[in-house]
Every structure is written in C-alpha cells, then in structure tokens.
Scaffold this motif. Structure first.
Motif, PDB file in Angstrom:
ATOM      1  N   GLY A 166      36.244  13.528  32.094  1.00  0.00           N
ATOM      2  CA  GLY A 166      37.500  14.265  32.107  1.00  0.00           C
ATOM      3  C   GLY A 166      38.437  13.651  33.115  1.00  0.00           C
ATOM      4  O   GLY A 166      38.037  12.820  33.938  1.00  0.00           O
ATOM      5  N   ARG A 167      39.691  14.047  33.068  1.00  0.00           N
ATOM      6  CA  ARG A 167      40.645  13.536  34.057  1.00  0.00           C
ATOM      7  C   ARG A 167      40.320  14.143  35.426  1.00  0.00           C
ATOM      8  O   ARG A 167      39.506  15.069  35.520  1.00  0.00           O
ATOM      9  N   PRO A 168      40.930  13.647  36.485  1.00  0.00           N
ATOM     10  CA  PRO A 168      40.632  14.173  37.812  1.00  0.00           C
ATOM     11  C   PRO A 168      40.934  15.664  37.936  1.00  0.00           C
ATOM     12  O   PRO A 168      41.864  16.192  37.323  1.00  0.00           O
ATOM     13  N   ASN A 169      40.098  16.327  38.734  1.00  0.00           N
ATOM     14  CA  ASN A 169      40.344  17.705  39.162  1.00  0.00           C
ATOM     15  C   ASN A 169      40.306  18.724  38.015  1.00  0.00           C
ATOM     16  O   ASN A 169      41.022  19.721  38.033  1.00  0.00           O
ATOM     17  N   VAL A 170      39.414  18.493  37.027  1.00  0.00           N
ATOM     18  CA  VAL A 170      39.256  19.492  35.968  1.00  0.00           C
ATOM     19  C   VAL A 170      37.973  20.305  36.141  1.00  0.00           C
ATOM     20  O   VAL A 170      37.686  21.188  35.340  1.00  0.00           O
ATOM     21  N   GLY A 171      37.184  19.990  37.186  1.00  0.00           N
ATOM     22  CA  GLY A 171      35.975  20.759  37.453  1.00  0.00           C
ATOM     23  C   GLY A 171      34.685  20.042  37.120  1.00  0.00           C
ATOM     24  O   GLY A 171      33.634  20.679  36.991  1.00  0.00           O
ATOM     25  N   LYS A 172      34.735  18.713  37.009  1.00  0.00           N
ATOM     26  CA  LYS A 172      33.521  17.956  36.665  1.00  0.00           C
ATOM     27  C   LYS A 172      32.447  18.106  37.737  1.00  0.00           C
ATOM     28  O   LYS A 172      31.288  18.384  37.439  1.00  0.00           O
ATOM     29  N   SER A 173      32.830  17.905  38.984  1.00  0.00           N
ATOM     30  CA  SER A 173      31.846  17.959  40.060  1.00  0.00           C
ATOM     31  C   SER A 173      31.317  19.378  40.261  1.00  0.00           C
ATOM     32  O   SER A 173      30.152  19.576  40.623  1.00  0.00           O
TER      33      SER A 173
ATOM     34  N   LEU B 130      35.328  17.625  29.737  1.00  0.00           N
ATOM     35  CA  LEU B 130      35.950  18.764  30.417  1.00  0.00           C
ATOM     36  C   LEU B 130      37.466  18.646  30.390  1.00  0.00           C
ATOM     37  O   LEU B 130      38.034  17.561  30.599  1.00  0.00           O
ATOM     38  N   PHE B 131      38.097  19.804  30.169  1.00  0.00           N
ATOM     39  CA  PHE B 131      39.552  19.898  30.163  1.00  0.00           C
ATOM     40  C   PHE B 131      39.951  21.187  30.881  1.00  0.00           C
ATOM     41  O   PHE B 131      39.276  22.223  30.753  1.00  0.00           O
ATOM     42  N   ASP B 132      41.041  21.114  31.627  1.00  0.00           N
ATOM     43  CA  ASP B 132      41.568  22.287  32.330  1.00  0.00           C
ATOM     44  C   ASP B 132      42.252  23.188  31.309  1.00  0.00           C
ATOM     45  O   ASP B 132      43.324  22.875  30.789  1.00  0.00           O
ATOM     46  N   GLY B 133      41.617  24.325  31.022  1.00  0.00           N
ATOM     47  CA  GLY B 133      42.151  25.225  30.012  1.00  0.00           C
ATOM     48  C   GLY B 133      43.361  26.018  30.451  1.00  0.00           C
ATOM     49  O   GLY B 133      44.020  26.652  29.617  1.00  0.00           O
ATOM     50  N   SER B 134      43.686  25.961  31.745  1.00  0.00           N
ATOM     51  CA  SER B 134      44.780  26.793  32.253  1.00  0.00           C
ATOM     52  C   SER B 134      46.149  26.135  32.139  1.00  0.00           C
ATOM     53  O   SER B 134      47.166  26.763  32.430  1.00  0.00           O
ATOM     54  N   VAL B 135      46.181  24.858  31.737  1.00  0.00           N
ATOM     55  CA  VAL B 135      47.452  24.131  31.628  1.00  0.00           C
ATOM     56  C   VAL B 135      47.489  23.380  30.308  1.00  0.00           C
ATOM     57  O   VAL B 135      46.447  23.099  29.705  1.00  0.00           O
ATOM     58  N   PRO B 136      48.677  23.029  29.823  1.00  0.00           N
ATOM     59  CA  PRO B 136      48.763  22.223  28.606  1.00  0.00           C
ATOM     60  C   PRO B 136      48.126  20.851  28.817  1.00  0.00           C
ATOM     61  O   PRO B 136      47.984  20.381  29.948  1.00  0.00           O
ATOM     62  N   PRO B 137      47.712  20.180  27.746  1.00  0.00           N
ATOM     63  CA  PRO B 137      47.073  18.866  27.886  1.00  0.00           C
ATOM     64  C   PRO B 137      48.022  17.826  28.460  1.00  0.00           C
ATOM     65  O   PRO B 137      49.208  17.795  28.130  1.00  0.00           O
ATOM     66  N   THR B 138      47.486  17.002  29.324  1.00  0.00           N
ATOM     67  CA  THR B 138      48.255  15.898  29.901  1.00  0.00           C
ATOM     68  C   THR B 138      48.057  14.652  29.034  1.00  0.00           C
ATOM     69  O   THR B 138      47.268  14.653  28.075  1.00  0.00           O
ATOM     70  N   ASP B 139      48.742  13.593  29.387  1.00  0.00           N
ATOM     71  CA  ASP B 139      48.573  12.337  28.657  1.00  0.00           C
ATOM     72  C   ASP B 139      47.133  11.836  28.770  1.00  0.00           C
ATOM     73  O   ASP B 139      46.574  11.299  27.800  1.00  0.00           O
TER      74      ASP B 139
ATOM     75  N   GLN C  29      33.983   7.774  19.281  1.00  0.00           N
ATOM     76  CA  GLN C  29      32.583   7.663  19.668  1.00  0.00           C
ATOM     77  C   GLN C  29      31.692   7.982  18.465  1.00  0.00           C
ATOM     78  O   GLN C  29      31.900   8.951  17.764  1.00  0.00           O
ATOM     79  N   ARG C  30      30.662   7.164  18.266  1.00  0.00           N
ATOM     80  CA  ARG C  30      29.737   7.367  17.155  1.00  0.00           C
ATOM     81  C   ARG C  30      28.316   7.541  17.698  1.00  0.00           C
ATOM     82  O   ARG C  30      27.924   6.906  18.669  1.00  0.00           O
ATOM     83  N   GLY C  31      27.564   8.391  17.050  1.00  0.00           N
ATOM     84  CA  GLY C  31      26.169   8.594  17.437  1.00  0.00           C
ATOM     85  C   GLY C  31      25.980   9.402  18.690  1.00  0.00           C
ATOM     86  O   GLY C  31      24.897   9.375  19.283  1.00  0.00           O
ATOM     87  N   LYS C  32      26.996  10.120  19.128  1.00  0.00           N
ATOM     88  CA  LYS C  32      26.901  10.938  20.337  1.00  0.00           C
ATOM     89  C   LYS C  32      27.159  12.397  19.993  1.00  0.00           C
ATOM     90  O   LYS C  32      27.914  12.704  19.069  1.00  0.00           O
ATOM     91  N   LYS C  33      26.535  13.280  20.739  1.00  0.00           N
ATOM     92  CA  LYS C  33      26.867  14.690  20.643  1.00  0.00           C
ATOM     93  C   LYS C  33      27.908  14.978  21.710  1.00  0.00           C
ATOM     94  O   LYS C  33      27.677  14.724  22.900  1.00  0.00           O
ATOM     95  N   ILE C  34      29.063  15.500  21.293  1.00  0.00           N
ATOM     96  CA  ILE C  34      30.155  15.771  22.225  1.00  0.00           C
ATOM     97  C   ILE C  34      30.401  17.270  22.280  1.00  0.00           C
ATOM     98  O   ILE C  34      30.600  17.911  21.237  1.00  0.00           O
ATOM     99  N   LEU C  35      30.340  17.832  23.469  1.00  0.00           N
ATOM    100  CA  LEU C  35      30.676  19.237  23.680  1.00  0.00           C
ATOM    101  C   LEU C  35      31.995  19.301  24.439  1.00  0.00           C
ATOM    102  O   LEU C  35      32.129  18.717  25.523  1.00  0.00           O
ATOM    103  N   TYR C  36      32.972  19.981  23.862  1.00  0.00           N
ATOM    104  CA  TYR C  36      34.298  20.105  24.459  1.00  0.00           C
ATOM    105  C   TYR C  36      34.318  21.389  25.295  1.00  0.00           C
ATOM    106  O   TYR C  36      34.118  22.490  24.778  1.00  0.00           O
ATOM    107  N   VAL C  37      34.560  21.216  26.591  1.00  0.00           N
ATOM    108  CA  VAL C  37      34.427  22.319  27.539  1.00  0.00           C
ATOM    109  C   VAL C  37      35.758  22.572  28.224  1.00  0.00           C
ATOM    110  O   VAL C  37      36.366  21.641  28.793  1.00  0.00           O
ATOM    111  N   LEU C  38      36.211  23.815  28.183  1.00  0.00           N
ATOM    112  CA  LEU C  38      37.412  24.229  28.908  1.00  0.00           C
ATOM    113  C   LEU C  38      37.005  24.922  30.204  1.00  0.00           C
ATOM    114  O   LEU C  38      36.068  25.722  30.230  1.00  0.00           O
ATOM    115  N   THR C  39      37.719  24.610  31.282  1.00  0.00           N
ATOM    116  CA  THR C  39      37.424  25.197  32.588  1.00  0.00           C
ATOM    117  C   THR C  39      38.613  26.039  33.071  1.00  0.00           C
ATOM    118  O   THR C  39      39.686  26.033  32.470  1.00  0.00           O
TER     119      THR C  39
END
Length: 467
Positions: A233-240, A312-321, A333-343
């Motif tokens: 995810g982009r910086p400061n979306v809650g990854k850590s 991870l994406f910050d669900g409290s703001v609109p998407p950034t570039d 991406q192929r052959g991967k399981k992707i879970l889209y998570v809003l924080t």
C-alpha cells in the motif's frame, strides 16, 4: 561422517531446566555408557547388567578420573532394533544446567562416542527402516509446529497415511510395468496378463488419484510450509499497524509520518489455521529519498514473490494517484490471492468510505482497524477460505505438505500422461515402459525408493542436532 559410528548429543533444548537428556546411538552405545556410568544399586556393576528399558539410577564420572563425579543421573538402554533409530540407544537423564549437561556430553565423547550432526538420529531411523521419508518430513514439521493445525497435520503424516497410499500406488505401477516388460520380451506371442486397454484404464485411474492428491497441496502448503504473504500500500495507510497485529507485538515502527518503513520486515505467523510467511513493506510511491527508493524496490520484489497479497487502502479518504496505480498493478498479477483491505473506518464520515464510493463496490473490500482489533476475524476467515479445503481432515487425510512431495507427484503425473498417450497410439511396449519407469522414479522420490542423496541430506539438515 560414517553411519557405523556411535553418536551422542543433547536431545533437549539448550539452557537451564529441570532435566536434560543426552542420547547415544550406535553399536557401542552401551559400551560407551558402561565406561562412565556407575549404578548406585549394588546388584548392578554397570548399565549392561540391568534389563533393557529399565531406568537405572547412578553417577556419571569422567574416563580420565573415575572418582570425579559429574552428576547424578538416570540411564536407560533400548536395544536394537526396538529403538527410535533402530540401533542400540542409551538415554542419560541428568540435571538441566548448561554446564553440567555439557560435561556429561563431553564424558560420552571422551569415552568413545562421536558428536552427532544435525538430524542424524532421524536419518539413521530412516536408513534403518524405522520410518519412511514422508514420515520423517512430518516429524520435522511436528518439531517446528507453531499452532494446533500444524500439529494435526504433522501427526497425520507421522502415522503414515500419505506414505501408505503412495506405496500402494507404487506397487500397482510396478505390476503394470512388469506386464509391459513381458510384452517387450515376447511381442509376437502377446503373453501380457493385462490387455492394453485395461492398462490404459488402470493408469487413468491412478492418474486421477494422484491429481486429487496434488490438489491437497494448497492446504498442506498453507499449514506446514506457510504462504509467502506481503502487505502493500502507499505510505501511512496502516501497513505496519496490521503487521504488528498479526505478529502479536510491536515489531514495526508505527507513526503518522509517511515513509517510516524503509525495508522489508519478515516474520512467520499463524492466522487461524494458516501459516503466513509475512512481510511488511515500504509504502509504494515515487520518492527522491535514495534509501526509501531502495525500500520501494524491495517492496515490489516482495510483491512479485508473494502468493497472498494484503493490499491496504485508507478508506477514510478518496483514492490517491498511488492508490489507483497499485490497483492497476494488482489487476496484472497472476496466480496470487489478493485481499483488498480498507483501514481507518473510525475516521469515515457517517461510516461511509470515500475510497469505496470512488472506486466502486466491484472489489470485495474487507474492513480492518488493527489498532482497535476490528475486522481481524473477517480477515482470518477470508485467508482460510482461500487456502483451506474444508473437505480435508488434516488429522486423518493423506495430504501433500511439502514442495518436494508436490514436485515428485508432478513429475509422476506428467510421465503417466506420456504413458497413456503411448498406449492410446498403440506404440510398442518398450516406448510405453520408458515413460512408466520415469513415473516410478518420480514417485520413488516421494516415498524414498529412488531418492537422491542430496535430497536426503537437505531434509535431515533442517533438524536440530539432538534429533
């Protein structure tokens, strides 16, 4: 190293404890013990005077100075072949101090034993027919188990279900190969007991059976080996913050400052019944900071290597570039399981997500607030649903749980397909037999019939010294 030596090692974890166990194995295990062990009971002059499998109390002293007592111990003798290794084995239970344990081991080595190498006891058990290769691998998993599901899978493997099933398939293939070879020796007389059409049907059934077994690898791999997983995810979306919640401690620095994480942090963690080889990464963005650039490059490398992606994406703001770029990259991406998570749901106005409204609801977003402990159950369920086959009983079913086993089965099935094609084309039996021999060789890699020495060494090298 020779497997005719008598070996010794500490078989309990290093450190202070109530009791430590030193294990000797080999032809001279009892003779080595008799040189340093002195029973307290007067009816025994040495351990070899006592009955096998009887615990005997006494003292350990050094060979150079028999009057110097090192420790009070309990000794027990397991004669071959009724021992773990299939050899004569002696186990010495002494006090669990670091120094006293080392002194007792040193006495064993001075008396004629050799220091054991990593996994050498289990390797001797395998070489002496006390266990087959899948059972040995399962034992290794048991020793490394970090959750109940790993224990269940390891116990099932040690009970030999996978090994028995593969041994039965191996025997059936040998019978068919023998039939082909009879046809090769007497082609004009056609002395084969199994007609070509019946051989084709038998091999088709075996192929279906093996492919079904290969399908269990997704579950076995997820439990035993662990799924390579990356948080991006982009910086400061809650990854850590999510990384810390999954690890169960403050392993990564969490601040409001973007770009705090500069490198890839990795841990092996349990999430429900699944094991994750988890990586936290630097925020994905364009930056002029040379150190952060390296972190972003490594993050992209971790993404390429992952089987599971927690995006991870910050669900409290609109998407950034950066968010939109990541969404686009994930589509490729192929052959991967992707879970889209809003924080950061707690920051959403009226509980509605500006991010989700802008992107649309086509993606199955999960809501997680790691600091508040919200949404972790749903995340666990989503991961289990992706990798765990609920129809499998991990405590009883035959399950493929290592990449080595899967590769062996894959080679076997490919060779069987070649055999079937040759039979269908009515090719000579010698050409049919060539592929079938290759199938047997690949299957033998799994069971241990035709396994290479370097494969055996790699398996047992992963064990600890005392095992």
């Amino acid at each position: 190293m020779t497997y005719f030596d008598t070996i010794a090692a500490i078989s309990t974890p290093f450190g202070k404890g109530g009791v430590a166990v030193i294990r000797l194995s080999g032809t001279d295990a009892l003779a080595v013990t008799d040189r340093i062990f002195h029973p307290k009971a007067k009816k025994y002059g040495r351990l070899s005077d006592a009955a096998p499998r009887m615990m005997v109390y006494g003292e350990i002293s050094s060979v150079e100075d028999p009057d110097r007592v090192l420790d009070d111990v309990l000794c027990v003798y397991f004669p071959a072949p009724g021992s773990f290794t299939g050899e004569d084995v002696v186990e010495i239970s002494c006090h669990g101090g670091v120094l006293v344990t080392q002194r007792v081991l040193a006495a064993c080595l001075t008396a004629g034993a050799r220091a054991a190498e990593a996994g050498e006891y289990t390797r001797r058990a395998y070489l002496n027919g006390k266990m087959n290769l899948p059972e040995a691998e399962a034992l290794g998993n048991l020793l490394e188990a970090g959750n109940d599901e790993q224990l269940r899978l390891a116990r099932a493997g040690m009970q030999g279900r996978l090994a028995r099933d593969m041994e039965a398939v191996y025997s059936r293939l040998v019978t068919i190969l023998a039939n082909l070879e009879v046809g090769m020796d007497f082609p004009e007389e056609d002395l084969t007991e199994i007609p070509r059409e019946e051989m084709h049907d038998l091999l088709s059934g075996i192929l279906t059976e093996l492919k079904g077994l290969m399908a269990t690898y997704r579950t076995g791999h997820a439990i035993a080996e662990g799924i390579p997983t990356v948080i991006v995810g982009r910086p400061n979306v809650g990854k850590s913050a999510l990384y810390n919640a999954l690890v169960g401690r403050d392993a990564a620095i969490v601040t409001d400052i973007a770009g705090t994480t500069r490198d890839v942090l990795s841990e092996t963690v349990s999430l429900g019944r699944v094991t994750l080889r988890l990586s936290d990464t630097a925020g994905l963005r364009d930056t002029d900071d040379p150190v952060e650039q390296i972190g972003v490059k490594r993050a992209k490398g971790a993404l390429e290597a992952a089987e599971l992606v927690l995006a991870l994406f910050d669900g409290s703001v609109p998407p950034t570039d950066e968010d939109r770029l990541l969404l686009r990259d994930l589509e490729a991406q192929r052959g991967k399981k992707i879970l889209y998570v809003l924080t950061k749901k707690d920051l959403c106005p009226n509980g509605r997500s500006p991010f989700e409204e802008a992107v649309g609801r086509d993606l199955p977003f999960l809501w997680v607030s790691a600091p508040m402990g919200l949404g972790m159950g749903a995340l666990t369920a989503a991961v289990e649903d992706a990798f765990i086959d609920e129809n499998l009983d991990t405590g009883a079913s035959a399950i493929v749980f290592s990449a080595r086993q899967f590769a062996a089965l894959s080679g076997c099935t490919q060779a069987l397909e070649g055999t079937l094609q040759a039979l269908s084309m009515s090719l000579p039996y010698d050409l049919c037999a060539e592929d079938l021999r290759e199938a047997l060789t690949s299957l033998g890699e799994l069971s241990g019939h035709h396994v290479r020495e370097e494969v055996i060494s790699e398996i047992f090298h992963k064990f600890c010294v005392g095992k």
